[in-house]
Design a protein around this motif. Sequence first.
Motif, mmCIF file in Angstrom:
data_model
loop_
_atom_site.group_PDB
_atom_site.id
_atom_site.type_symbol
_atom_site.label_atom_id
_atom_site.label_comp_id
_atom_site.label_asym_id
_atom_site.label_seq_id
_atom_site.Cartn_x
_atom_site.Cartn_y
_atom_site.Cartn_z
ATOM 1 N N SER A 129 -43.322 -10.241 -55.193
ATOM 2 C CA SER A 129 -44.368 -9.844 -55.833
ATOM 3 C C SER A 129 -45.333 -11.119 -55.792
ATOM 4 C CB SER A 129 -44.339 -9.243 -57.066
ATOM 5 O OG SER A 129 -43.772 -9.861 -57.966
ATOM 6 N N THR A 155 -39.796 -0.236 -56.398
ATOM 7 C CA THR A 155 -38.257 -0.713 -56.548
ATOM 8 C C THR A 155 -37.913 -0.700 -57.947
ATOM 9 O OG1 THR A 155 -38.256 -1.986 -54.549
ATOM 10 C CG2 THR A 155 -36.732 -2.738 -56.276
ATOM 11 N N ARG A 156 -38.720 -1.088 -58.771
ATOM 12 C CA ARG A 156 -38.500 -1.218 -60.360
ATOM 13 C C ARG A 156 -38.418 0.076 -60.731
ATOM 14 N NH1 ARG A 156 -38.331 -6.663 -62.550
ATOM 15 N NH2 ARG A 156 -38.833 -7.944 -60.891
ATOM 16 N N PHE A 182 -41.961 -4.331 -63.929
ATOM 17 C CA PHE A 182 -42.734 -4.934 -62.538
ATOM 18 C C PHE A 182 -43.835 -5.972 -63.031
ATOM 19 C CE2 PHE A 182 -46.822 -4.485 -60.748
ATOM 20 C CZ PHE A 182 -46.504 -5.040 -59.488
ATOM 21 N N THR A 230 -41.210 -3.447 -48.311
ATOM 22 C CA THR A 230 -40.801 -4.845 -48.393
ATOM 23 C C THR A 230 -40.543 -5.160 -46.753
ATOM 24 O OG1 THR A 230 -39.490 -4.542 -50.404
ATOM 25 C CG2 THR A 230 -39.093 -6.241 -48.661
ATOM 26 N N SER A 254 -42.524 -4.004 -54.831
ATOM 27 C CA SER A 254 -41.920 -4.319 -56.122
ATOM 28 C C SER A 254 -42.066 -3.335 -57.076
ATOM 29 C CB SER A 254 -42.603 -5.631 -56.473
ATOM 30 O OG SER A 254 -42.041 -6.249 -57.739
ATOM 31 N N SER A 286 -37.487 -8.909 -56.275
ATOM 32 C CA SER A 286 -38.546 -8.377 -56.368
ATOM 33 C C SER A 286 -39.764 -9.308 -57.036
ATOM 34 C CB SER A 286 -38.251 -7.153 -57.315
ATOM 35 O OG SER A 286 -39.457 -6.457 -57.664
ATOM 36 N N GLU A 293 -33.909 -9.034 -52.589
ATOM 37 C CA GLU A 293 -34.136 -8.043 -53.188
ATOM 38 C C GLU A 293 -33.399 -6.827 -52.247
ATOM 39 O OE1 GLU A 293 -37.711 -4.533 -53.083
ATOM 40 O OE2 GLU A 293 -38.318 -6.893 -53.474
#
Length: 311
Positions: free
Chosen positions: A192, A282-283, A40, A251, A279, A188, A217
Amino acid sequence: MSPKGGGDRSMVPKADFRSYYGRPIVKAAPWKHDIPAYLFTGGLAAGSSLLAAGGQATRRPAMRRAGRVAALGALAASGYFLVNDLGRPERFHHMLRVAKPTSPMSMGTWILTAFGVAAGAAAAAEAAPVLPWRLARRALPPVGAAAGYLAAAVAPALATYTAVLLADTATPSWHAAYPELPFVFAGSALASGAGVGLLAAPAAPARRLAVLGAALELYGAHRVETTKGLLSEPYATGRAGRLLRLGRTLTAAGVAGAWLGRHSRVLSALSGASLLAASAVTRFGIFEGGMASARDPKYTVIPQRERLEGS
């Protein structure tokens, strides 16, 4: 026949995939949660440097400054998480002794180093106005401008090399998603970076960056979750599924708020925070999905059988 007359009842019990001594067939990556945090913050550094370059090119000093400072801060955090996972700081230095193009880790070390030098110089230039030395006040801005564009040039590699790093492992669901993970990670990172802009200096470039990042993304994540057959399952269920669904929601909320709040500083800031959270979530979701696929033998056995039968 079944007792209710609904047809034949299967007499074969559901397959229970086991391995010798209850051990996983594929050894899971020995990474802890420092690594998804590293994923991230590395993406955030890349996205922030692109935001800064956009602010520099469009003469928006507040956006440029926010992007440069955020890029350096995120890079410092990324370095901390990486070194903490490696165990000893000197291991990072040792990886710089060689450059191995076939190794994502080796290339990533050099990418991180090159980006760090450029991002550091660009951020240092922001201090020029308060320095007591006239020569430094004159020399630092042009150096920072060149360094800012250099950091932005390296940023796409920084944002996506970690996707290659995951896909290059034997972890089933990471390896299967190798075509899509770069889209997820690039999107992502852009989202961010847009989040930083919406928090610190909301303007049209940050909103456009948010839309582009969200599109990449969401496209990549949708492909990962729906086109890999059985190997998509770990991304859609359990902890990974919950995280990725939350990431999609955040998002979408961030992008919607960015455009609806064009005249509201508060709504823009909330949108930026939503994109940053999306972000990160998601990671962590991608990370958890891969680890889940390594722990369950069926994600190794069934795809292998299908490949053998199809060959």
